[in-house]
Design a protein around this motif. Structure first.
Motif, PDB file in Angstrom:
ATOM      1  N   MET A   1       0.783  -0.955   0.008  1.00  0.00           N
ATOM      2  CA  MET A   1       0.377   0.317   0.140  1.00  0.00           C
ATOM      3  C   MET A   1       0.691   1.403  -0.298  1.00  0.00           C
ATOM      4  O   MET A   1       1.058   1.366   1.123  1.00  0.00           O
ATOM      5  CB  MET A   1      -0.615   0.024   1.174  1.00  0.00           C
ATOM      6  CG  MET A   1      -2.168  -0.780   1.253  1.00  0.00           C
ATOM      7  SD  MET A   1      -3.592  -0.809   2.479  1.00  0.00           S
ATOM      8  CE  MET A   1      -3.890   0.352   1.711  1.00  0.00           C
TER       9      MET A   1
ATOM     10  N   PHE B   1      -2.437   7.973  -0.632  1.00  0.00           N
ATOM     11  CA  PHE B   1      -2.463   6.217  -1.663  1.00  0.00           C
ATOM     12  C   PHE B   1      -2.027   6.097  -3.211  1.00  0.00           C
ATOM     13  O   PHE B   1      -2.484   7.367  -3.288  1.00  0.00           O
ATOM     14  CB  PHE B   1      -3.694   5.104  -1.264  1.00  0.00           C
ATOM     15  CG  PHE B   1      -3.336   5.012   0.575  1.00  0.00           C
ATOM     16  CD1 PHE B   1      -2.442   4.139   1.049  1.00  0.00           C
ATOM     17  CD2 PHE B   1      -4.567   4.608   1.115  1.00  0.00           C
ATOM     18  CE1 PHE B   1      -2.871   3.562   2.307  1.00  0.00           C
ATOM     19  CE2 PHE B   1      -4.421   4.323   1.889  1.00  0.00           C
ATOM     20  CZ  PHE B   1      -3.756   3.989   2.710  1.00  0.00           C
TER      21      PHE B   1
ATOM     22  N   VAL C   1       2.072   4.963  -0.690  1.00  0.00           N
ATOM     23  CA  VAL C   1       1.830   6.242  -0.221  1.00  0.00           C
ATOM     24  C   VAL C   1       2.934   7.574  -0.962  1.00  0.00           C
ATOM     25  O   VAL C   1       3.963   6.930  -1.517  1.00  0.00           O
ATOM     26  CB  VAL C   1       2.224   6.683   1.589  1.00  0.00           C
ATOM     27  CG1 VAL C   1       0.925   5.992   2.117  1.00  0.00           C
ATOM     28  CG2 VAL C   1       2.984   6.324   1.823  1.00  0.00           C
TER      29      VAL C   1
END
Length: 337
Positions: A62, A73, A64
């Motif tokens: 995930m 994100f 960022v």
């Protein structure tokens, strides 16, 4: 009898410090808080060293990035994710070099899932907190990342007892439905307590699996949900003592009665004239007396800390405040003997 990783009369810090030199900050912590030192966080280094960015760097699959509005994100890891990794890797290398032989409790800090969800945006600009599915994915990713982080720290400090602190200053607002939307013109729907507890438990259980770490939740906001935090698996709760009103007496008393540890923020975290150790200890003792618990139990169950993180303090105040925390904790212990 409940077992705690710390000894009687212990003090520790919360997390953030001024400056940008991890070796200098860690040496100060080890010198002033030898009974339970912790890994300093230095947000002055910029994005990736702040609470959100540092923990976002632990997320698995995930990535960022930084936008003008904050963390968001991303489709793939970029320089901001890599910068988070670099900051943390440097801090851990310094930790291993300077404190690799530490054989007592040692605390690390990460952002909890609810505060993280309130401060990271989805790709469309909404807060992740708005999307229940996104929160579940974030919590699962964070659980995996924190477990790996704990394992890494244990490898570098093989003789230490790892204490992991989950910072959740945003949880009360999420429960109350007062977190603003991305536009700021409305508020996000309140999170139900069972959902909040289950999500937090997912991350705590991953960090504490097989007794890998002793879990603490830090919440320096008002309306700390003590019962929820205990239900989620927190073995100790860290609060700002100024934010503990009398209306919370029942909840705090139940927490103490359950054997849950308390980290009480009794020393100013920003530059101020510091009261004497005895004057600093008095509000802690007064709370204990008010709730009717035996004095001998106070020094075992309570750890003294600054009120919150100290990134906004001067280096001189940081040293003085940490020293005052330790002096106060020692005085409480000696008075109970």
């Amino acid at each position: 009898m409940t077992s705690y990783p710390w000894q009687e009369g212990t003090a520790t810090g919360i997390g953030s410090y001024p400056g940008d030199d991890p070796a200098e900050a860690l040496r100060i912590v080890l010198g002033e808080l030898p009974e339970m030192p912790h890994l300093p966080e230095l947000p002055a280094r910029g994005p990736g060293a702040d609470l959100t960015g540092r923990t976002a760097g632990l997320l698995v699959d995930m990535p960022v990035r930084v936008e003008p509005s904050g963390w968001r994100f991303s489709d793939r890891p970029g320089r901001d994710t890599l910068r988070s990794h670099d900051h943390l890797e440097r801090d851990l290398d310094v930790l291993e070099e300077i404190a690799g032989g530490h054989d007592g409790p040692f605390k690390i800090q990460v952002c909890g899932p609810w505060t993280l969800a309130a401060t990271i945006e989805l790709r469309n600009g909404d807060r992740a907190l708005k999307d229940a599915g996104a929160v579940r994915d974030l919590a699962a990713s964070l659980a995996e990342g924190v477990a790996a982080h704990v394992a890494d720290v244990r490898r570098r400090l093989p003789a230490a007892r790892i204490v992991v602190q989950f910072d959740e200053p945003g949880l009360p607002a999420a429960l109350a439905g007062t977190v603003p939307t991305a536009s700021g013109f409305s508020r996000l729907r309140a999170i139900e307590e069972p959902v909040a507890e289950d999500t937090l438990r997912t991350v705590i259980d991953a960090a504490a699996a097989d007794d890998a770490a002793y879990p603490i939740v830090h919440c320096c906001a008002r309306n700390v949900p003590y019962a929820l935090l205990r239900g989620a698996g927190a073995q100790a709760i860290s609060v700002d003592l100024r934010m503990v009103p009398r209306r919370d007496d029942d909840a705090v008393g139940e927490t103490i009665d359950a054997g849950t540890g308390l980290l009480l923020g009794a020393v100013p975290a920003t530059d101020a004239v510091l009261p004497s150790p005895r004057a600093t200890a008095e509000p802690v003792k007064e709370l204990w007396r008010r709730l009717g618990f035996p004095p001998a139990r106070l020094a075992r169950q309570v750890v003294i800390t600054p009120a919150c993180g100290m990134a906004g303090a001067s280096p001189r105040h940081v040293r003085a405040a940490l020293r005052r925390c330790r002096e106060t904790a020692r005085m409480i212990f000696e008075d109970a003997e």
